[in-house]
Design a protein around this motif. Structure first.
Motif, PDB file in Angstrom:
ATOM      1  N   LYS A 268       0.776   4.372 -14.001  1.00  0.00           N
ATOM      2  CA  LYS A 268       0.325   3.853 -15.284  1.00  0.00           C
ATOM      3  C   LYS A 268      -0.501   2.585 -15.089  1.00  0.00           C
ATOM      4  O   LYS A 268      -0.827   1.910 -16.049  1.00  0.00           O
ATOM      5  N   VAL A 269      -0.862   2.293 -13.854  1.00  0.00           N
ATOM      6  CA  VAL A 269      -1.581   1.064 -13.557  1.00  0.00           C
ATOM      7  C   VAL A 269      -3.029   1.111 -14.034  1.00  0.00           C
ATOM      8  O   VAL A 269      -3.632   0.087 -14.310  1.00  0.00           O
ATOM      9  N   TYR A 270      -3.593   2.309 -14.158  1.00  0.00           N
ATOM     10  CA  TYR A 270      -5.013   2.407 -14.468  1.00  0.00           C
ATOM     11  C   TYR A 270      -5.342   2.051 -15.917  1.00  0.00           C
ATOM     12  O   TYR A 270      -6.464   1.657 -16.208  1.00  0.00           O
ATOM     13  N   GLY A 271      -4.385   2.152 -16.830  1.00  0.00           N
ATOM     14  CA  GLY A 271      -4.611   1.710 -18.213  1.00  0.00           C
ATOM     15  C   GLY A 271      -4.923   0.223 -18.272  1.00  0.00           C
ATOM     16  O   GLY A 271      -5.976  -0.182 -18.782  1.00  0.00           O
ATOM     17  N   PRO A 272      -4.029  -0.614 -17.748  1.00  0.00           N
ATOM     18  CA  PRO A 272      -4.314  -2.047 -17.730  1.00  0.00           C
ATOM     19  C   PRO A 272      -5.531  -2.418 -16.866  1.00  0.00           C
ATOM     20  O   PRO A 272      -6.281  -3.329 -17.219  1.00  0.00           O
ATOM     21  N   LEU A 273      -5.728  -1.713 -15.755  1.00  0.00           N
ATOM     22  CA  LEU A 273      -6.901  -1.998 -14.925  1.00  0.00           C
ATOM     23  C   LEU A 273      -8.183  -1.720 -15.699  1.00  0.00           C
ATOM     24  O   LEU A 273      -9.151  -2.475 -15.609  1.00  0.00           O
ATOM     25  N   LYS A 274      -8.196  -0.630 -16.458  1.00  0.00           N
ATOM     26  CA  LYS A 274      -9.384  -0.305 -17.248  1.00  0.00           C
ATOM     27  C   LYS A 274      -9.600  -1.362 -18.318  1.00  0.00           C
ATOM     28  O   LYS A 274     -10.722  -1.830 -18.529  1.00  0.00           O
ATOM     29  N   GLU A 275      -8.534  -1.749 -18.970  1.00  0.00           N
ATOM     30  CA  GLU A 275      -8.628  -2.724 -20.053  1.00  0.00           C
ATOM     31  C   GLU A 275      -9.091  -4.099 -19.566  1.00  0.00           C
ATOM     32  O   GLU A 275      -9.928  -4.730 -20.199  1.00  0.00           O
ATOM     33  N   HIS A 276      -8.577  -4.534 -18.431  1.00  0.00           N
ATOM     34  CA  HIS A 276      -8.842  -5.906 -17.979  1.00  0.00           C
ATOM     35  C   HIS A 276     -10.046  -6.042 -17.047  1.00  0.00           C
ATOM     36  O   HIS A 276     -10.743  -7.053 -17.099  1.00  0.00           O
ATOM     37  N   VAL A 277     -10.266  -5.068 -16.157  1.00  0.00           N
ATOM     38  CA  VAL A 277     -11.353  -5.215 -15.181  1.00  0.00           C
ATOM     39  C   VAL A 277     -12.288  -4.013 -15.114  1.00  0.00           C
ATOM     40  O   VAL A 277     -13.185  -3.973 -14.273  1.00  0.00           O
ATOM     41  N   GLY A 278     -12.080  -3.014 -15.961  1.00  0.00           N
ATOM     42  CA  GLY A 278     -12.999  -1.893 -16.029  1.00  0.00           C
ATOM     43  C   GLY A 278     -12.854  -0.851 -14.931  1.00  0.00           C
ATOM     44  O   GLY A 278     -13.807  -0.162 -14.606  1.00  0.00           O
ATOM     45  N   ILE A 279     -11.656  -0.726 -14.362  1.00  0.00           N
ATOM     46  CA  ILE A 279     -11.396   0.298 -13.344  1.00  0.00           C
ATOM     47  C   ILE A 279     -10.546   1.382 -14.004  1.00  0.00           C
ATOM     48  O   ILE A 279      -9.330   1.241 -14.110  1.00  0.00           O
ATOM     49  N   PRO A 280     -11.188   2.491 -14.443  1.00  0.00           N
ATOM     50  CA  PRO A 280     -10.467   3.469 -15.247  1.00  0.00           C
ATOM     51  C   PRO A 280      -9.619   4.479 -14.478  1.00  0.00           C
ATOM     52  O   PRO A 280      -8.717   5.081 -15.056  1.00  0.00           O
ATOM     53  N   ASP A 281      -9.905   4.676 -13.184  1.00  0.00           N
ATOM     54  CA  ASP A 281      -9.181   5.731 -12.468  1.00  0.00           C
ATOM     55  C   ASP A 281      -9.210   5.489 -10.964  1.00  0.00           C
ATOM     56  O   ASP A 281      -9.823   4.538 -10.481  1.00  0.00           O
ATOM     57  N   HIS A 282      -8.538   6.395 -10.234  1.00  0.00           N
ATOM     58  CA  HIS A 282      -8.415   6.246  -8.787  1.00  0.00           C
ATOM     59  C   HIS A 282      -9.767   6.410  -8.081  1.00  0.00           C
ATOM     60  O   HIS A 282      -9.990   5.805  -7.046  1.00  0.00           O
ATOM     61  N   LEU A 283     -10.673   7.187  -8.655  1.00  0.00           N
ATOM     62  CA  LEU A 283     -11.978   7.363  -8.016  1.00  0.00           C
ATOM     63  C   LEU A 283     -12.802   6.078  -8.046  1.00  0.00           C
ATOM     64  O   LEU A 283     -13.465   5.737  -7.061  1.00  0.00           O
ATOM     65  N   THR A 284     -12.731   5.358  -9.136  1.00  0.00           N
ATOM     66  CA  THR A 284     -13.418   4.070  -9.224  1.00  0.00           C
ATOM     67  C   THR A 284     -12.781   3.070  -8.265  1.00  0.00           C
ATOM     68  O   THR A 284     -13.489   2.304  -7.602  1.00  0.00           O
ATOM     69  N   ALA A 285     -11.465   3.078  -8.178  1.00  0.00           N
ATOM     70  CA  ALA A 285     -10.769   2.186  -7.244  1.00  0.00           C
ATOM     71  C   ALA A 285     -11.174   2.503  -5.808  1.00  0.00           C
ATOM     72  O   ALA A 285     -11.456   1.594  -5.013  1.00  0.00           O
ATOM     73  N   LEU A 286     -11.235   3.790  -5.461  1.00  0.00           N
ATOM     74  CA  LEU A 286     -11.661   4.191  -4.120  1.00  0.00           C
ATOM     75  C   LEU A 286     -13.099   3.774  -3.851  1.00  0.00           C
ATOM     76  O   LEU A 286     -13.432   3.346  -2.739  1.00  0.00           O
ATOM     77  N   ASP A 287     -13.958   3.890  -4.853  1.00  0.00           N
ATOM     78  CA  ASP A 287     -15.349   3.474  -4.702  1.00  0.00           C
ATOM     79  C   ASP A 287     -15.445   1.985  -4.378  1.00  0.00           C
ATOM     80  O   ASP A 287     -16.203   1.575  -3.497  1.00  0.00           O
ATOM     81  N   ILE A 288     -14.654   1.181  -5.041  1.00  0.00           N
ATOM     82  CA  ILE A 288     -14.633  -0.262  -4.780  1.00  0.00           C
ATOM     83  C   ILE A 288     -14.148  -0.534  -3.359  1.00  0.00           C
ATOM     84  O   ILE A 288     -14.718  -1.358  -2.637  1.00  0.00           O
ATOM     85  N   ILE A 289     -13.109   0.159  -2.944  1.00  0.00           N
ATOM     86  CA  ILE A 289     -12.568  -0.031  -1.592  1.00  0.00           C
ATOM     87  C   ILE A 289     -13.590   0.372  -0.537  1.00  0.00           C
ATOM     88  O   ILE A 289     -13.821  -0.356   0.436  1.00  0.00           O
ATOM     89  N   VAL A 290     -14.245   1.511  -0.720  1.00  0.00           N
ATOM     90  CA  VAL A 290     -15.236   1.971   0.257  1.00  0.00           C
ATOM     91  C   VAL A 290     -16.434   1.026   0.306  1.00  0.00           C
ATOM     92  O   VAL A 290     -16.959   0.730   1.389  1.00  0.00           O
ATOM     93  N   ASN A 291     -16.861   0.516  -0.843  1.00  0.00           N
ATOM     94  CA  ASN A 291     -17.955  -0.460  -0.842  1.00  0.00           C
ATOM     95  C   ASN A 291     -17.566  -1.733  -0.101  1.00  0.00           C
ATOM     96  O   ASN A 291     -18.392  -2.326   0.604  1.00  0.00           O
ATOM     97  N   LYS A 292     -16.316  -2.156  -0.245  1.00  0.00           N
ATOM     98  CA  LYS A 292     -15.849  -3.349   0.482  1.00  0.00           C
ATOM     99  C   LYS A 292     -15.833  -3.086   1.982  1.00  0.00           C
ATOM    100  O   LYS A 292     -16.195  -3.958   2.780  1.00  0.00           O
ATOM    101  N   ILE A 293     -15.427  -1.898   2.382  1.00  0.00           N
ATOM    102  CA  ILE A 293     -15.437  -1.527   3.800  1.00  0.00           C
ATOM    103  C   ILE A 293     -16.858  -1.615   4.345  1.00  0.00           C
ATOM    104  O   ILE A 293     -17.103  -2.224   5.393  1.00  0.00           O
ATOM    105  N   ALA A 294     -17.817  -1.029   3.630  1.00  0.00           N
ATOM    106  CA  ALA A 294     -19.213  -1.052   4.078  1.00  0.00           C
ATOM    107  C   ALA A 294     -19.748  -2.477   4.149  1.00  0.00           C
ATOM    108  O   ALA A 294     -20.429  -2.846   5.121  1.00  0.00           O
TER     109      ALA A 294
END
Length: 79
Positions: A29-55
């Protein structure tokens, strides 16, 4: 700056363990608050952020062996 990047990698590693994955996605249920506060709606967006940080880490800090090792470990664990 490298200390901050190491801390972010540690956070991403722990976040990945708990909130990313087949079973974690359905029960989280973490993605509801993440979407509300920082605009991360789902696990795919979270993974995208992580992969961009890796690069970014591999581009910006190739000379810092410890940071590269931590970054590659996170990348390997995503696979």
């Amino acid at each position: 700056r490298q200390r901050l990047d190491k801390a972010l990698l540690s956070f991403f590693q722990n976040f990945r363990r708990v909130y990313v994955g087949e079973q974690a996605i359905h029960s989280s249920k973490v993605y509801g608050p993440l979407k509300e506060h920082v605009g991360i709606p789902d696990h795919l967006t979270a993974l995208d952020i992580i992969v961009n940080k890796i690069a970014t880490n591999l581009k910006v800090f190739p000379q810092c062996e410890e940071l590269v090792d931590l970054t590659l470990t996170l990348f390997q664990d995503l696979a």
